[in-house]
Write a protein that holds these residues in place. Structure first.
Motif, PDB file in Angstrom:
ATOM      1  N   HIS A  75       0.840  -1.204   0.000  1.00 41.92           N
ATOM      2  CA  HIS A  75       0.000   0.000   0.000  1.00 41.92           C
ATOM      3  C   HIS A  75       0.872   1.250   0.000  1.00 41.92           C
ATOM      4  N   HIS A  76       0.849   2.004  -1.088  1.00 41.54           N
ATOM      5  CA  HIS A  76       1.575   3.273  -1.185  1.00 41.54           C
ATOM      6  C   HIS A  76       0.673   4.355  -0.600  1.00 41.54           C
ATOM      7  N   TYR A  77       0.673   4.460   0.727  1.00 45.68           N
ATOM      8  CA  TYR A  77      -0.324   5.269   1.423  1.00 45.68           C
ATOM      9  C   TYR A  77       0.037   6.745   1.541  1.00 45.68           C
ATOM     10  N   THR A  78       1.268   7.133   1.212  1.00 46.29           N
ATOM     11  CA  THR A  78       1.680   8.525   1.407  1.00 46.29           C
ATOM     12  C   THR A  78       1.199   9.459   0.293  1.00 46.29           C
ATOM     13  N   GLY A  79       0.565   8.910  -0.724  1.00 45.50           N
ATOM     14  CA  GLY A  79       0.052   9.735  -1.818  1.00 45.50           C
ATOM     15  C   GLY A  79      -0.274   8.875  -3.019  1.00 45.50           C
ATOM     16  N   ASP A  80      -0.800   9.516  -4.037  1.00 51.29           N
ATOM     17  CA  ASP A  80      -1.142   8.784  -5.248  1.00 51.29           C
ATOM     18  C   ASP A  80       0.132   8.351  -5.965  1.00 51.29           C
ATOM     19  N   CYS A  81       0.032   7.296  -6.757  1.00 50.94           N
ATOM     20  CA  CYS A  81       1.180   6.824  -7.525  1.00 50.94           C
ATOM     21  C   CYS A  81       0.683   6.050  -8.743  1.00 50.94           C
ATOM     22  N   GLU A  82       1.575   5.849  -9.684  1.00 52.32           N
ATOM     23  CA  GLU A  82       1.269   4.996 -10.831  1.00 52.32           C
ATOM     24  C   GLU A  82       1.394   3.553 -10.365  1.00 52.32           C
ATOM     25  N   PRO A  83       0.311   2.769 -10.394  1.00 49.83           N
ATOM     26  CA  PRO A  83       0.379   1.400  -9.863  1.00 49.83           C
ATOM     27  C   PRO A  83       1.342   0.522 -10.661  1.00 49.83           C
ATOM     28  N   ASP A  84       1.921  -0.447  -9.989  1.00 43.30           N
ATOM     29  CA  ASP A  84       2.781  -1.438 -10.629  1.00 43.30           C
ATOM     30  C   ASP A  84       2.323  -2.825 -10.217  1.00 43.30           C
ATOM     31  N   TYR A  85       2.452  -3.783 -11.161  1.00 47.24           N
ATOM     32  CA  TYR A  85       1.955  -5.136 -10.943  1.00 47.24           C
ATOM     33  C   TYR A  85       3.007  -6.151 -11.375  1.00 47.24           C
ATOM     34  N   PHE A  86       3.053  -7.276 -10.645  1.00 42.83           N
ATOM     35  CA  PHE A  86       4.042  -8.302 -10.918  1.00 42.83           C
ATOM     36  C   PHE A  86       3.402  -9.680 -10.760  1.00 42.83           C
ATOM     37  N   ILE A  87       3.777 -10.600 -11.644  1.00 42.63           N
ATOM     38  CA  ILE A  87       3.290 -11.985 -11.570  1.00 42.63           C
ATOM     39  C   ILE A  87       4.491 -12.913 -11.632  1.00 42.63           C
ATOM     40  N   SER A  88       4.551 -13.868 -10.715  1.00 42.16           N
ATOM     41  CA  SER A  88       5.654 -14.826 -10.727  1.00 42.16           C
ATOM     42  C   SER A  88       5.194 -16.163 -10.171  1.00 42.16           C
ATOM     43  N   PHE A  89       6.092 -17.130 -10.256  1.00 42.44           N
ATOM     44  CA  PHE A  89       5.866 -18.448  -9.655  1.00 42.44           C
ATOM     45  C   PHE A  89       7.106 -18.754  -8.828  1.00 42.44           C
ATOM     46  N   ASP A  90       7.022 -18.494  -7.527  1.00 40.94           N
ATOM     47  CA  ASP A  90       8.167 -18.694  -6.642  1.00 40.94           C
ATOM     48  C   ASP A  90       7.670 -18.857  -5.208  1.00 40.94           C
ATOM     49  N   LYS A  91       8.557 -18.684  -4.245  1.00 43.13           N
ATOM     50  CA  LYS A  91       8.191 -18.908  -2.845  1.00 43.13           C
ATOM     51  C   LYS A  91       7.763 -17.635  -2.123  1.00 43.13           C
ATOM     52  N   GLY A  92       7.598 -16.550  -2.860  1.00 48.86           N
ATOM     53  CA  GLY A  92       6.956 -15.358  -2.317  1.00 48.86           C
ATOM     54  C   GLY A  92       7.830 -14.362  -1.600  1.00 48.86           C
ATOM     55  N   ALA A  93       9.127 -14.620  -1.457  1.00 46.98           N
ATOM     56  CA  ALA A  93       9.986 -13.709  -0.711  1.00 46.98           C
ATOM     57  C   ALA A  93      10.459 -12.550  -1.583  1.00 46.98           C
ATOM     58  N   ILE A  94      10.769 -11.422  -0.929  1.00 43.12           N
ATOM     59  CA  ILE A  94      11.332 -10.244  -1.589  1.00 43.12           C
ATOM     60  C   ILE A  94      12.767 -10.063  -1.108  1.00 43.12           C
ATOM     61  N   LYS A  95      13.682  -9.824  -2.038  1.00 36.63           N
ATOM     62  CA  LYS A  95      15.049  -9.478  -1.664  1.00 36.63           C
ATOM     63  C   LYS A  95      15.159  -7.957  -1.686  1.00 36.63           C
ATOM     64  N   TYR A  96      15.464  -7.356  -0.533  1.00 36.58           N
ATOM     65  CA  TYR A  96      15.610  -5.913  -0.449  1.00 36.58           C
ATOM     66  C   TYR A  96      17.029  -5.521  -0.841  1.00 36.58           C
ATOM     67  N   THR A  97      17.151  -4.458  -1.621  1.00 38.24           N
ATOM     68  CA  THR A  97      18.442  -4.126  -2.219  1.00 38.24           C
ATOM     69  C   THR A  97      19.156  -2.959  -1.557  1.00 38.24           C
ATOM     70  N   TRP A  98      18.574  -2.340  -0.532  1.00 40.07           N
ATOM     71  CA  TRP A  98      19.277  -1.250   0.117  1.00 40.07           C
ATOM     72  C   TRP A  98      20.360  -1.808   1.050  1.00 40.07           C
ATOM     73  N   SER A  99      21.318  -0.987   1.338  1.00 45.06           N
ATOM     74  CA  SER A  99      22.466  -1.397   2.141  1.00 45.06           C
ATOM     75  C   SER A  99      22.040  -1.811   3.546  1.00 45.06           C
TER      76      SER A  99
END
Length: 318
Positions: A75-99
């Motif tokens: 939920h991008h709750y801080t304001g309006d945004c252009e929505p983005d959508y993703f479809i995959s077949f995996d185990k559902g985890a996200i790898k975060y890329t910040w340090s």
């Protein structure tokens, strides 16, 4: 009376600003569909996501798909945004890329359909179209999904997905008969504590507010295209149809079964990024508190306090 109102407003302001907040997840399971939504406050969008999860489960049942599906709403709750959508077949985890980021552990033991959305407000038809495509084109998803770096809308992710152009084409396609059938389903607002009074259900992309009496009889009150927030405060129901517009609903025992107020618009509300703090302050009066960041001089964020007088259907600016 003014002293009483100011006292309550002081308490509200102190409470509102005394607690830091942190984003959190809400998760529910509907049959073979797991719904997760990440947000920052107790938005009505949480209930919206859970309604869409129930619709997705109905669609999966219609299509005879019994394996796990994961709907992941960011939920991008801080304001309006252009929505983005993703479809995959995996185990559902996200790898975060910040340090220094701590990466998620796999959500599932086995690969599963994962439909991930980033948006300010989610949409039932979008969710169902992505779900239907994933169920019917699983082999294509497995063959064409790739890792991408996603650095938009406060997200820094490395995730799998099929091509965004393909997803856009999916969303522009004509609804199937299966999808239209599921869209006609009636899904009540998730609220385990609700027994009788006012609530709403979703059906055919509309939000229908109704009253249920102590005997279970239901009476339709009003239909809305969208409900941004829905709060019961004292004897009054506040229905926000957008971040800035609201009306109220109150039960009466005269000739009319209920009173619906005029639509009120709150100034500077588009700069507010959290649900309104609503409090009953005595008599027929309710306080509406919110804060917002602006280019105005002085302390930030700015604080706004309004008083809604239910008896006069009047919004008072302080």
């Amino acid at each position: 009376m003014k002293k009483i109102i100011l006292f309550f407003l002081t308490i509200i302001c102190f409470t509102q600003n005394s607690f830091a907040h942190q984003d959190f997840w809400m998760i529910k399971d509907y049959g073979n569909v797991k719904v997760r939504i990440k947000t920052g406050f107790q938005y009505e969008e949480i209930n919206t996501a859970f309604i869409y999860g129930q619709l997705a489960q109905k669609l999966a049942s219609e299509l005879g798909y019994k394996k796990q599906i994961f709907l992941d709403f960011n939920h991008h709750y801080t304001g309006d945004c252009e929505p983005d959508y993703f479809i995959s077949f995996d185990k559902g985890a996200i790898k975060y890329t910040w340090s220094g980021a701590t990466n998620q552990k796999p959500i599932f033991d086995k690969n599963t359909i994962v439909i991930r959305q980033v948006a300010n407000m989610f949409d039932a038809e979008t969710t169902l179209k992505l779900t239907e495509y994933a169920i019917q084109n699983l082999s294509e998803i497995k063959s064409n999904q790739k890792y991408i770096e996603y650095n938009e809308n406060y997200c820094q992710w490395r995730i799998k997905t099929i091509d965004s152009t393909k997803i856009k084409n999916i969303l522009e396609s004509i609804n199937s008969n299966y999808l239209n059938s599921v869209m006609s389903s009636k899904i009540e607002r998730p609220d385990a504590e609700f027994k009788f009074g006012y609530t709403y259900y979703w059906q055919n992309d509309k939000y229908i507010v109704f009253e249920r009496d102590v005997y279970g009889k239901e009476t339709t009150v009003k239909e809305f295209d969208k409900i941004y927030d829905f709060k019961r405060v004292g004897n009054c129901i506040f229905i926000f149809t957008s971040v800035s517009d609201f009306l109220t609903l109150k039960k009466t025992y005269g000739r009319r079964p209920e009173i619906i107020s005029k639509k009120w618009t709150i100034e500077n509300a588009e700069l507010n990024y959290r649900p309104y703090k609503l409090e009953y302050i005595g008599g027929y009066k309710y306080s509406i508190y919110f804060s917002y960041n602006s280019n105005e001089e002085g302390w930030q964020p700015k604080q706004r306090n309004l008083i809604y007088d239910e008896s006069k259907d009047e919004l008072i600016k302080l």
